[in-house]
Design a protein around this motif. Structure first.
Motif, mmCIF file in Angstrom:
data_model
loop_
_atom_site.group_PDB
_atom_site.id
_atom_site.type_symbol
_atom_site.label_atom_id
_atom_site.label_comp_id
_atom_site.label_asym_id
_atom_site.label_seq_id
_atom_site.Cartn_x
_atom_site.Cartn_y
_atom_site.Cartn_z
ATOM 1 N N ALA A 180 -19.749 -30.706 -28.815
ATOM 2 C CA ALA A 180 -19.772 -30.967 -27.372
ATOM 3 C C ALA A 180 -21.141 -31.458 -26.929
ATOM 4 O O ALA A 180 -21.245 -32.339 -26.069
ATOM 5 C CB ALA A 180 -19.385 -29.701 -26.606
ATOM 6 N N VAL A 181 -22.185 -30.923 -27.515
ATOM 7 C CA VAL A 181 -23.547 -31.300 -27.127
ATOM 8 C C VAL A 181 -23.971 -32.619 -27.754
ATOM 9 O O VAL A 181 -24.483 -33.505 -27.071
ATOM 10 C CB VAL A 181 -24.553 -30.173 -27.516
ATOM 11 N N ALA A 182 -23.744 -32.762 -29.057
ATOM 12 C CA ALA A 182 -24.288 -33.912 -29.780
ATOM 13 C C ALA A 182 -23.287 -35.040 -29.994
ATOM 14 O O ALA A 182 -23.671 -36.129 -30.402
ATOM 15 C CB ALA A 182 -24.831 -33.451 -31.132
ATOM 16 N N GLY A 183 -22.019 -34.783 -29.753
ATOM 17 C CA GLY A 183 -21.011 -35.812 -29.970
ATOM 18 C C GLY A 183 -20.479 -35.784 -31.390
ATOM 19 O O GLY A 183 -20.836 -34.909 -32.182
ATOM 20 N N GLU B 268 -16.588 -21.652 -33.015
ATOM 21 C CA GLU B 268 -17.081 -21.906 -31.651
ATOM 22 C C GLU B 268 -18.431 -22.603 -31.677
ATOM 23 O O GLU B 268 -18.693 -23.491 -30.853
ATOM 24 C CB GLU B 268 -17.141 -20.606 -30.857
ATOM 25 N N ALA B 269 -19.290 -22.235 -32.613
ATOM 26 C CA ALA B 269 -20.598 -22.890 -32.728
ATOM 27 C C ALA B 269 -20.429 -24.368 -33.084
ATOM 28 O O ALA B 269 -21.148 -25.225 -32.545
ATOM 29 C CB ALA B 269 -21.454 -22.175 -33.766
ATOM 30 N N CYS B 270 -19.497 -24.661 -33.964
ATOM 31 C CA CYS B 270 -19.242 -26.064 -34.319
ATOM 32 C C CYS B 270 -18.714 -26.844 -33.121
ATOM 33 O O CYS B 270 -19.146 -27.980 -32.867
ATOM 34 C CB CYS B 270 -18.252 -26.155 -35.474
ATOM 35 N N HIS B 271 -17.793 -26.227 -32.384
ATOM 36 C CA HIS B 271 -17.284 -26.888 -31.177
ATOM 37 C C HIS B 271 -18.415 -27.152 -30.183
ATOM 38 O O HIS B 271 -18.479 -28.233 -29.583
ATOM 39 C CB HIS B 271 -16.186 -26.052 -30.515
ATOM 40 N N VAL C 99 -20.451 -31.980 -39.185
ATOM 41 C CA VAL C 99 -19.998 -30.854 -38.363
ATOM 42 C C VAL C 99 -18.476 -30.765 -38.406
ATOM 43 O O VAL C 99 -17.914 -29.668 -38.526
ATOM 44 C CB VAL C 99 -20.509 -30.964 -36.913
ATOM 45 N N ASN C 100 -17.791 -31.905 -38.350
ATOM 46 C CA ASN C 100 -16.333 -31.890 -38.449
ATOM 47 C C ASN C 100 -15.883 -31.375 -39.808
ATOM 48 O O ASN C 100 -14.907 -30.628 -39.898
ATOM 49 C CB ASN C 100 -15.749 -33.277 -38.179
ATOM 50 N N PHE C 101 -16.600 -31.733 -40.858
ATOM 51 C CA PHE C 101 -16.257 -31.239 -42.188
ATOM 52 C C PHE C 101 -16.425 -29.717 -42.252
ATOM 53 O O PHE C 101 -15.535 -29.009 -42.742
ATOM 54 C CB PHE C 101 -17.129 -31.910 -43.247
ATOM 55 N N GLN C 102 -17.555 -29.220 -41.750
ATOM 56 C CA GLN C 102 -17.778 -27.772 -41.757
ATOM 57 C C GLN C 102 -16.744 -27.044 -40.895
ATOM 58 O O GLN C 102 -16.269 -25.965 -41.258
ATOM 59 C CB GLN C 102 -19.202 -27.443 -41.301
ATOM 60 N N LEU C 103 -16.406 -27.648 -39.781
ATOM 61 C CA LEU C 103 -15.378 -27.070 -38.915
ATOM 62 C C LEU C 103 -14.032 -27.025 -39.646
ATOM 63 O O LEU C 103 -13.313 -26.019 -39.585
ATOM 64 C CB LEU C 103 -15.278 -27.869 -37.612
ATOM 65 N N ALA C 104 -13.702 -28.082 -40.351
ATOM 66 C CA ALA C 104 -12.464 -28.106 -41.134
ATOM 67 C C ALA C 104 -12.466 -26.993 -42.182
ATOM 68 O O ALA C 104 -11.460 -26.299 -42.367
ATOM 69 C CB ALA C 104 -12.290 -29.466 -41.811
ATOM 70 N N GLU C 105 -13.588 -26.809 -42.842
ATOM 71 C CA GLU C 105 -13.694 -25.751 -43.848
ATOM 72 C C GLU C 105 -13.459 -24.374 -43.222
ATOM 73 O O GLU C 105 -12.764 -23.537 -43.791
ATOM 74 C CB GLU C 105 -15.077 -25.791 -44.513
ATOM 75 N N LEU C 106 -14.049 -24.154 -42.068
ATOM 76 C CA LEU C 106 -13.873 -22.877 -41.371
ATOM 77 C C LEU C 106 -12.424 -22.668 -40.948
ATOM 78 O O LEU C 106 -11.859 -21.582 -41.126
ATOM 79 C CB LEU C 106 -14.791 -22.817 -40.146
ATOM 80 N N LEU C 107 -11.827 -23.700 -40.394
ATOM 81 C CA LEU C 107 -10.433 -23.601 -39.963
ATOM 82 C C LEU C 107 -9.507 -23.343 -41.151
ATOM 83 O O LEU C 107 -8.554 -22.564 -41.052
ATOM 84 C CB LEU C 107 -10.018 -24.868 -39.214
ATOM 85 N N TYR C 108 -9.823 -23.964 -42.270
ATOM 86 C CA TYR C 108 -9.035 -23.718 -43.475
ATOM 87 C C TYR C 108 -9.142 -22.247 -43.886
ATOM 88 O O TYR C 108 -8.145 -21.611 -44.208
ATOM 89 C CB TYR C 108 -9.520 -24.629 -44.610
#
Length: 137
Positions: A14-17, A7-10, A22-31
């Motif tokens: 949302a704020v910074a575009g 949620e923090a990554c999302h 951030v997408n890489f870290q989000l991918a790691e978390l989702l994995y």
């Protein structure tokens, strides 16, 4: 709290575009949350935002292979090697994918390169067995 980190990554996106890191870290978390499909999409996004993001290409290849998209995994690994030819783990994963596709002659080159680059890796013995080479002492 992996879900909270997602949620923090999302929120950050949302704020910074769009942001490759951030997408890489989000991918790691989702994995880590076992959402391979969502992780795949975020790794793709990281690569789209920065074509030189070798780690994102490598991880994308691994997720694609896990999802059974081995041809696409090979392309991702080859893309990673185009930017960083001496990335041992990518040679290892590419060799495995090529073997899975029955492209053994192509795989041999990557098994050899992996052993040359990372002779002390825990995976080196696997590569040596694939090459039928005795362990280096």
């Amino acid at each position: 709290d992996l879900a909270g980190a997602v949620e923090a990554c999302h929120a950050a996106l949302a704020v910074a575009g769009p942001d490759d890191e951030v997408n890489f870290q989000l991918a790691e978390l989702l994995y880590r949350l076992d959402d391979r499909t969502a992780a795949r999409e975020r790794y793709y996004m990281a690569v789209e935002l920065d074509e030189n993001f070798v780690e994102a290409r490598a991880n994308l290849g691994c997720v694609l292979a896990e999802l059974g998209q081995v041809d696409l995994a090979v392309a991702a690994f080859q893309g990673a090697l185009a930017y960083h030819a001496d990335y041992p783990d990518v040679h290892y994963h590419l060799a495995r994918a090529l073997d899975e596709l029955g492209r053994h002659a192509e795989a041999v080159e990557h098994w050899r390169t992996f052993v040359d680059l990372a002779p002390d890796s825990p995976w080196a013995e696997i590569a040596r067995r694939r090459l039928n080479v005795a362990p280096v002492i």
